[in-house]
Design an enzyme around this catalytic site. Structure first.
Site, mmCIF file in Angstrom:
data_model
loop_
_atom_site.group_PDB
_atom_site.id
_atom_site.type_symbol
_atom_site.label_atom_id
_atom_site.label_comp_id
_atom_site.label_asym_id
_atom_site.label_seq_id
_atom_site.Cartn_x
_atom_site.Cartn_y
_atom_site.Cartn_z
ATOM 1 N N HIS A 44 147.584 13.186 10.858
ATOM 2 C CA HIS A 44 146.675 12.392 11.673
ATOM 3 C C HIS A 44 145.791 13.277 12.543
ATOM 4 O O HIS A 44 144.894 12.790 13.238
ATOM 5 C CB HIS A 44 147.501 11.427 12.551
ATOM 6 N N TYR A 72 133.666 2.945 18.129
ATOM 7 C CA TYR A 72 134.847 3.420 18.842
ATOM 8 C C TYR A 72 134.430 4.460 19.872
ATOM 9 O O TYR A 72 133.518 5.253 19.631
ATOM 10 C CB TYR A 72 135.850 4.088 17.891
ATOM 11 N N ARG A 124 145.205 1.344 26.016
ATOM 12 C CA ARG A 124 144.499 0.225 25.412
ATOM 13 C C ARG A 124 145.447 -0.854 24.892
ATOM 14 O O ARG A 124 145.237 -2.035 25.095
ATOM 15 C CB ARG A 124 143.637 0.718 24.242
#
Length: 703
Positions: free
Chosen positions: A451, A484, A580
């Site tokens: 990732h 984003y 978030r």
């Protein structure tokens, strides 16, 4: 494979920090987050079509929640797992709590759509009608549309002793049809299923109507209106819409994945055959039919949800993407280009002058694409290495640049994460194309997702070889870079280059790196270094030195990190967290988390960047990262936290970006001790501060 060391040792605490009352359920915390998304749809201050998008996002999020999180809970129940989560619940208790919570949220969602948004769209000339409401001439025209374009695609499936219950694919819409047949013995009842074809538009245009008005009917309503043609000789009593959600997580066993590409392709074929986890039924469906569907799908009543109105809310994107209607959308903007890069033709020369930090989407993603495109064509570039988790699909300029580099005989090595959830097929296709172009492609590992976000370019400059790097908090996707909030860092610092090269060697070869000089790399050092920095702030506070922790992350669920933060709070460290989504930490608990404040911002852009800031006795330490504070990110994925070594940029992140975000009193919600969120608003005499609007205004002024 990147080897994982022993977990970091926790500091001994006199307080029982494993008490379940100190933790919020991660599942219920996620549902709280999705309710914040729905709240944006409820907010009349947002443009109408943007509100519709939030409802679509709410539905899409919920689908994924069931496919992944609820599916995992049901697997635990089936395996008779009795272990309690950190908040004290068993899997069965969690499933019941999820069901109870959703039965409060779903009516609010449908009320918003049915009573507010659809009527508002109708006033703007976008009308969703029932076929029965149309005049005879229009119905006749729609019948031709049905006969020509829909009827040939339909396959009615009977269910009786000679026809077993059909397979219902994941997230597909179906009509459960009640049929009557007149026999000598009397009226005989039958059941059939008609699948709503996913290959056809859900919202069927209706021609005619007043000028400037767009009219639609739902595909399922059009089919239901013409069911008699599918069952000649039978009487259609009624029909009811239903939808099945299935387990869609990939289940790869390391010892079965010698060929990871083949294993992923096989699992993708199996995904649509996962076990059912949710049944949605139209309100009014008879109880016997609902019970029949539950029994046929091996589901319990707790898994069945009655929906009054539209199902499959992700299809609302078809309405939201209608051309025109600009006054009903957010005002468009043009991302800014930093002054240093305006007109610059050689991005490598700019990076040699000093690090470059970009704040997306307020600043353009184009320099990232330019960086790779220039590297692909530059004769002085010898090698390019990159990690790809998600891209923008078939026309990704990032992948096209890598293909160009390989075709230009650069040494190209690409780590493509085949297990990027719901992007697996795209990534498999890119992997094959890159291999055909001559790139070295690594598929990641069976038990670890890659990732981390990094591009490493090796260039032969006039003064010798130099490594140029891009590190990011988000994906290499120019489309989501406009939606984003993320950060990009360009640098050619030697110490970062050494570590990044070590990381790529570990990803592509047999190198087993056990330590890094400056980068924090999961699962090797990131968890350990994060705990160490939190503990260091604790010691600073105890010694009377300046201490503080500020972080922006997407989720915090890792209990070792939570306990370290609790210890820091007990020592008097002020802790501000922007989280978030999920947060299992419970702030404001007397004697434990008095000094911790948690806020969440949900607005026009998805808050996606990760920033870690530690006061460190007055010597500020700042990192940008790909990792959230979750067990999977810290211990089961390859992740990066990158130090921001330029003091001006470090101060910008800490004293400007985070300060503005923490000052938001328009789109920010504060986590309460009971696990609920309180929306903030300006106090008497206070100025409203909407962080995303502040950054957007500042970037447009600079542009």
């Amino acid at each position: 494979m990147i080897t994982q060391p022993q977990p970091a040792q926790a500091t001994v605490s006199v307080v029982a920090l494993d008490d379940p009352s100190l933790y919020i359920s991660r599942e219920l915390s996620w549902l709280e987050f999705n309710d914040r998304v729905l709240e944006e749809g409820l907010d009349p201050r947002n443009p109408l079509i943007e509100r519709l998008k939030f409802v679509a996002i709410f539905g899409t999020n919920l689908d994924e929640f069931f496919m992944i999180r609820v599916a995992a809970i049901k697997q635990q129940i089936e395996a008779q797992v009795v272990r309690r989560s950190e908040d004290g619940r068993t899997p069965t208790e969690h499933l019941a709590a999820i069901s109870e919570r959703l039965r409060k949220s779903l009516p609010l969602q449908m009320q918003l759509l049915n009573d507010d948004l659809l009527p508002a769209l109708q006033r703007e000339g976008i009308r969703l009608l029932r076929v029965a409401e149309l005049d005879d001439e229009t119905q006749t025209a729609l019948e031709r549309t049905f006969d020509d374009n829909v009827f040939p695609v339909l396959t009615p499936l009977a269910v009786d002793s000679g026809h077993p219950f059909p397979y219902i694919s994941n997230l597909s819409l179906s009509l459960a049809v009640e049929l009557e047949e007149a026999t000598r013995e009397g009226i005989e009842l039958h059941f059939a299923r008609v699948k709503i074809p996913p290959t056809l538009p859900r919202f069927v245009p209706v021609e005619g109507g007043p000028p400037g008005e767009r009219r639609f009917v739902l595909l399922e309503d059009l089919i239901a209106h013409h069911l008699d043609g599918l069952f000649p000789g039978m009487h259609v009593r009624d029909s009811y819409l239903f939808r099945v959600t299935r387990d869609a997580d990939l289940d790869l066993q390391e010892d079965e994945a010698d060929d990871l590409l083949r294993a992923i392709e096989s699992e993708l074929r199996r995904r649509r055959f996962g076990e059912p986890v949710r049944l949605e039924v139209e309100r009014g469906m008879p109880e016997y039919m609902r019970d029949f569907l539950c029994n046929s799908l091996d589901l319990e009543p707790v898994d069945c949800y009655e929906i009054e109105g539209l199902m499959a809310l992700s299809d609302l994107w078809q309405m939201a993407n209608l051309p025109g209607y600009e006054p009903l959308r957010d005002k468009p903007f043009l991302p800014a280009i930093p002054k240093r890069l305006i007109g610059a033709t050689d991005i490598f020369a700019q990076i040699r002058e000093g690090d470059i930090l970009l704040h997306h989407p307020y600043e353009s993603f184009d320099p990232v694409i330019q960086f790779l495109q220039q590297a692909a064509e530059d004769e002085k570039v010898l090698a390019i290495k990159a990690t790809l988790y998600r891209t923008s699909g078939k026309n990704s300029p990032i992948v096209r640049a890598l293909l160009t580099a390989a075709e230009n005989e650069k040494q190209v090595a690409v780590v493509i994460e085949l297990k990027a959830r719901f992007d697996e097929e795209n990534n498999i296709e890119w992997a094959k194309r890159l291999e055909r172009a001559g790139a070295h492609v690594v598929y990641g590992f069976a038990n670890q997702k890659v990732h981390a976000k990094s591009i490493l370019v090796v260039r032969e400059d006039d003064d010798g070889l130099r490594r140029y790097m891009h590190f990011g908090t988000g994906n290499y996707n120019e489309k989501t870079a406009r939606l984003y909030t993320d950060l990009s860092l360009f640098t050619c610092r030697a110490e970062l280059g050494t570590d990044d090269a070590q990381l790529f060697n570990a990803l592509t070869g047999f190198s087993k790196v056990t330590d890094y000089e400056v980068l924090w790399v999961a699962p090797v050092t990131l968890h350990r270094e994060l705990i160490a920095r939190i503990d260091r702030e604790t010691e600073h506070a105890r010694s009377g030195r300046r201490a503080g922790i500020r972080a922006k992350i997407n989720a915090i669920t890792e209990t070792e990190v939570v306990r370290a933060l609790y210890r820091a709070s007990q020592a008097g460290v002020p802790i501000d967290l922007l989280v978030r989504g999920m947060c299992v930490l419970r702030p404001g608990v007397p004697g434990v988390s008095d000094n911790i404040r948690v806020r969440s911002i949900v607005g026009r852009f998805l808050e996606h960047s990760r920033i870690y800031v530690f006061e460190n006795g007055g010597e500020l330490e700042t990192h940008i990262a790909s990792a959230d504070w979750m067990g999977r990110n810290l211990d089961r994925r390859v992740e990066l936290a990158v130090p921001v070594l330029d003091p001006v940029m470090s101060e910008t992140l800490a004293s400007h970006i985070l300060t503005v975000l923490l000052a938001d009193n328009v789109k920010s919600r504060e986590l309460q001790m009971d696990g609920t969120y309180r929306r903030l608003s300006p106090g008497p005499g206070e100025m409203p501060i909407e962080a995303q609007r502040v950054f957007l205004t500042q970037s447009q002024a600079l542009g």
